[in-house]
Design a protein around this motif. Structure first.
Motif, short mmCIF file in Angstrom:
data_model
loop_
_atom_site.label_atom_id
_atom_site.label_comp_id
_atom_site.label_asym_id
_atom_site.label_seq_id
_atom_site.Cartn_x
_atom_site.Cartn_y
_atom_site.Cartn_z
N ALA A 93 39.90 39.88 44.55
CA ALA A 93 38.75 39.89 45.42
C ALA A 93 39.04 41.07 46.21
O ALA A 93 40.11 41.52 46.71
CB ALA A 93 38.86 38.49 46.36
N THR A 94 38.02 41.70 46.49
CA THR A 94 37.67 42.60 47.74
C THR A 94 37.35 41.76 48.97
O THR A 94 37.74 42.53 50.08
CB THR A 94 36.54 43.64 47.36
N ARG A 95 36.48 40.81 48.94
CA ARG A 95 36.28 40.22 50.32
C ARG A 95 35.76 38.55 49.67
O ARG A 95 35.64 38.32 48.70
CB ARG A 95 35.03 40.78 50.95
N ARG A 126 32.86 41.10 36.51
CA ARG A 126 32.77 41.89 37.54
C ARG A 126 31.53 41.45 38.55
O ARG A 126 30.54 41.29 38.08
CB ARG A 126 32.70 43.31 37.59
N VAL A 127 32.17 40.86 39.83
CA VAL A 127 31.04 40.08 40.51
C VAL A 127 30.50 41.19 41.74
O VAL A 127 31.40 41.43 42.37
CB VAL A 127 31.54 38.91 41.11
N VAL A 136 34.65 40.43 43.60
CA VAL A 136 35.46 40.01 43.10
C VAL A 136 35.57 40.21 41.48
O VAL A 136 34.42 40.31 41.06
CB VAL A 136 35.80 38.26 43.23
N THR A 137 36.76 40.28 40.67
CA THR A 137 36.79 40.39 39.58
C THR A 137 37.52 39.17 39.01
O THR A 137 38.34 38.88 39.43
CB THR A 137 37.47 41.64 39.10
N ALA A 138 36.75 38.52 38.12
CA ALA A 138 37.23 37.14 37.68
C ALA A 138 37.84 37.42 35.94
O ALA A 138 37.12 38.04 35.10
CB ALA A 138 36.46 36.09 37.43
#
Length: 149
Positions: A93-95, A126-127, A136-138
């Motif tokens: 996650a970025t945030r 990639r969200v 976030v990337t899942a």
């Protein structure tokens, strides 16, 4: 029918935007037993500097599921839902995800390989938010069981 190895590298179109609702965050938090007040109490979340309640770290699976549907509905992929076991899951996650976010997911198949008569499909979703910023990337691995002998 085995998984089509040619789907490695395939990128599916972005999903329609998903509006993260406050009650959805609370429901998800209850389901995963995330009891921290930031997931339930707007005042606590705002006191911590957030605009609204924040989602538990595993909430992006909701968005990733939308992207998996694209993969599973793709006849060229050769994936049969009844033969899938979820093998691995990671989030980078970025945030935090906050109620009110409008999120879009885009899935890329990063790896397809055969192992012991089964196929393993690794996907990254990639969200991004409404501004196109990374949230976030899942990353997940799906194990697709081979045909019975």
């Amino acid at each position: 029918m085995p998984v089509n190895p040619e789907i490695q590298g395939r990128q599916y179109p972005p999903t329609p935007p998903y509006l993260v609702g406050r009650e959805k965050v609370r429901e998800f938090a209850r389901a995963v037993q995330a009891e921290h007040p930031l997931h339930h109490d707007v005042d606590a979340a705002r006191a911590a500097g957030h605009a609204d309640v924040i989602a538990p770290p595993t909430f992006p699976i909701v968005i990733q599921q939308l992207t998996w549907n694209q993969l599973l509905d793709d006849p060229a992929a050769g994936i049969v839902l009844e033969r899938i076991v979820h093998g691995d899951q990671r989030f980078t996650a970025t945030r935090a995800i906050v109620a009110g976010d409008e999120l879009t997911g885009q899935l890329t198949v990063t790896r397809v390989r055969s192992l012991g008569g089964n196929d393993m499909v690794t996907c990254e979703t990639r969200v991004t938010d409404a501004a196109g910023e990374h949230v976030v990337t899942a990353t997940s691995s799906l194990v697709v069981a081979g045909e019975p002998a």
